[in-house]
Design an enzyme around this catalytic site. Structure first.
Site, PDB file in Angstrom:
ATOM      1  N   PHE A 142       8.599  -0.537  -1.360  1.00  0.00           N
ATOM      2  CA  PHE A 142       7.561  -0.119  -0.449  1.00  0.00           C
ATOM      3  C   PHE A 142       6.106  -1.328  -2.032  1.00  0.00           C
ATOM      4  O   PHE A 142       6.522   0.203  -2.745  1.00  0.00           O
ATOM      5  CB  PHE A 142       7.574   1.239  -0.463  1.00  0.00           C
ATOM      6  CG  PHE A 142       6.052   1.761   0.411  1.00  0.00           C
ATOM      7  CD1 PHE A 142       5.635   1.106   1.912  1.00  0.00           C
ATOM      8  CD2 PHE A 142       4.562   1.601  -0.984  1.00  0.00           C
ATOM      9  CE1 PHE A 142       4.708   1.080   2.638  1.00  0.00           C
ATOM     10  CE2 PHE A 142       3.330   1.863   0.400  1.00  0.00           C
ATOM     11  CZ  PHE A 142       3.587   1.213   1.714  1.00  0.00           C
ATOM     12  N   ASP A 227       5.824  -1.667 -10.253  1.00  0.00           N
ATOM     13  CA  ASP A 227       5.234  -1.145  -9.601  1.00  0.00           C
ATOM     14  C   ASP A 227       4.801   0.778  -9.713  1.00  0.00           C
ATOM     15  O   ASP A 227       6.253   1.245  -9.772  1.00  0.00           O
ATOM     16  CB  ASP A 227       5.663  -1.478  -7.971  1.00  0.00           C
ATOM     17  CG  ASP A 227       4.652  -0.471  -7.602  1.00  0.00           C
ATOM     18  OD1 ASP A 227       3.930   0.376  -7.614  1.00  0.00           O
ATOM     19  OD2 ASP A 227       3.826  -1.015  -6.436  1.00  0.00           O
ATOM     20  N   LYS A 258      -2.835   5.779  -7.352  1.00  0.00           N
ATOM     21  CA  LYS A 258      -2.371   7.528  -7.006  1.00  0.00           C
ATOM     22  C   LYS A 258      -2.812   8.120  -7.484  1.00  0.00           C
ATOM     23  O   LYS A 258      -3.979   9.095  -8.154  1.00  0.00           O
ATOM     24  CB  LYS A 258      -0.638   7.175  -6.667  1.00  0.00           C
ATOM     25  CG  LYS A 258      -0.173   7.120  -5.244  1.00  0.00           C
ATOM     26  CD  LYS A 258       1.298   7.228  -4.754  1.00  0.00           C
ATOM     27  CE  LYS A 258       1.166   6.679  -3.717  1.00  0.00           C
ATOM     28  NZ  LYS A 258       1.081   7.278  -2.226  1.00  0.00           N
TER      29      LYS A 258
END
Ligand code: PLP
Length: 401
Positions: A142, A227, A258
């Protein structure tokens, strides 16, 4: 009125929900948070084991971060990136130091945008105009919801409705070196991988895989981009998840978001300086990226994280939680690293799936999420206390027994 409207806009006197239906109807609305705890509109207290999807790593309303945000809001909120701001440079330096130095940072507002920056950088660095533009990603990954990062995301069911997607992405089976190597021809600019596929089900890569990917990339002058949007900044028990699997080496490009803002929207794309040098003024930008409020918040987040040694706290708390959860009834396995965990359930014996279990947890005041039909994801605050872990285990035991 739909359940969505009921929960979100009971007093809005609308005959339809004013929000687009991109998320399932929420059943709870939170109005306040404090450390590991959330409070809903009725004042009910919940133990947050999800941290807004691995975002609030320092818990809710961290007093030091909140004070910095309040101070910055009444000092200078925004100036645009045509001018400097006092926080971007020091924040970029801290990120660079944590990553081992010798790099440069671009600030974005989100994880998807940090990955967009990485993808554009890889193309410019490799010479996309000469036909070297492909980025190889993994199935099950993702990387975001923009059109490019959606195509990078290795979940074909998510692509279908949005064709045509931008060209330039290939996918290899997760943790399958042979399949990856097969894709590495001279059109490939970069490999983009997660170390733990968070949204994909908390799947942890092996050291053998990653060290070999690093070697293949070096051999063919392909960038290795990791990532770390979900895994970065202590979550997995190291500052960065790649430190678990790269045997002392590091990626060429790392993306973050995040936890960086602990809830303030900010992302970052770090690259080795010789790679970052491919960008020239005008190649990339963002109105808000790294603006004073977000950058000040992130500076204070990193300062608290360093003082609290969050990687160590995540490692220890993760071990304690894993050991205690695996001993609970109907738990088949606990996988993950540090405080990014998936609890694999024997849903057949339980007679209900992970989604139903998750709803029961929420009823009993515990926030988690069903990451697959058979697994619950746990990503609590990295500052979770022993007493809070006790409470989590008690409620989990109640639901699983
Ligand atoms: N990359 C990873 C690994 C993620 O887990 C996410 C979000 O869950 C993203 C990218 C996208 O981040 P954002 O939602 O901030 O755009």
């Amino acid at each position: 009125m739909s359940a969505h409207s009921d929960a979100m806009f009971a007093s809005a006197a609308l005959d339809r929900c004013p929000l687009m239906p991109t998320y399932a109807a929420p059943t709870v609305q939170f109005v306040r948070g404090e450390g590991s705890w959330l409070f809903d509109v009725a004042g009910k207290r919940y133990l947050d084991l999800l941290s807004g999807l691995a975002v609030t790593s320092l818990g809710h309303a961290h007093p030091e971060v909140a004070a910095v945000i309040a101070e910055q809001a009444s000092t200078l909120l925004h100036v645009s990136n045509l001018f400097g701001n006092e926080h971007q440079g020091p924040l970029a330096s801290t990120i660079d130091e944590l990553l081992g130095g010798g790099g440069q940072v671009f600030f974005s507002n989100s994880g998807a945008e940090a990955n967009e920056c990485a993808i554009k950088l890889a193309r410019k660095h490799a010479g996309a105009s000469m036909g070297r533009f492909n980025v190889v990603c993994a199935y099950g990954s993702f990387h975001g919801r923009t059109l490019a990062t959606l195509h990078a995301t290795g979940q074909p069911t998510k692509w279908e409705a949005f064709q045509p997607l931008p060209e330039g992405f290939r996918h290899a089976a997760w943790c399958d070196l042979v399949d990856l190597e097969r894709q590495l021809d001279d059109t490939v600019a970069a490999v983009l991988l997660e170390v733990v596929q968070g949204e994909g089900g908390v799947n942890v890569a092996t050291t053998e895989y990653f060290t070999e990917v690093r070697r293949l990339c070096d051999e063919r002058s392909i960038l290795l981009m990791v990532d770390e949007v979900q895994t970065g900044l202590g979550r997995t028990g190291e500052w960065f998840a790649f430190q678990h699997v790269l045997d002392g080496a590091r990626p060429d490009v790392v993306t973050l978001a995040k936890a960086l803002g602990n809830g303030t929207p900010i992302g970052a794309c770090w690259a080795r300086a010789d790679v970052a040098a491919a960008f020239e003024p005008g190649d990339h930008g963002s109105t808000y990226g790294g603006q004073p409020l977000a950058a000040a918040a992130a500076r204070s987040v990193l300062s608290v994280m360093q003082r609290e040694n969050v990687p160590e706290r995540a490692r220890v708390a993760g071990m304690v939680i894993s050991e205690r959860v695996i001993a609970l009834p109907h738990v088949r396995d606990v996988r993950g690293l540090g405080l990014l965990l998936a609890v694999e359930l024997d849903t057949e014996a339980l007679g209900r799936d992970a989604r139903a279990i998750n709803a029961e947890l929420l009823d009993l005041g515990v926030v988690a999420n069903a990451i697959t039909p058979t697994a619950i994801r746990l990503a609590p605050s990295l500052l979770i206390s022993e007493g809070e872990i006790d409470h989590a285990i008690t409620i989990l035991a109640e639901v699983l027994t």
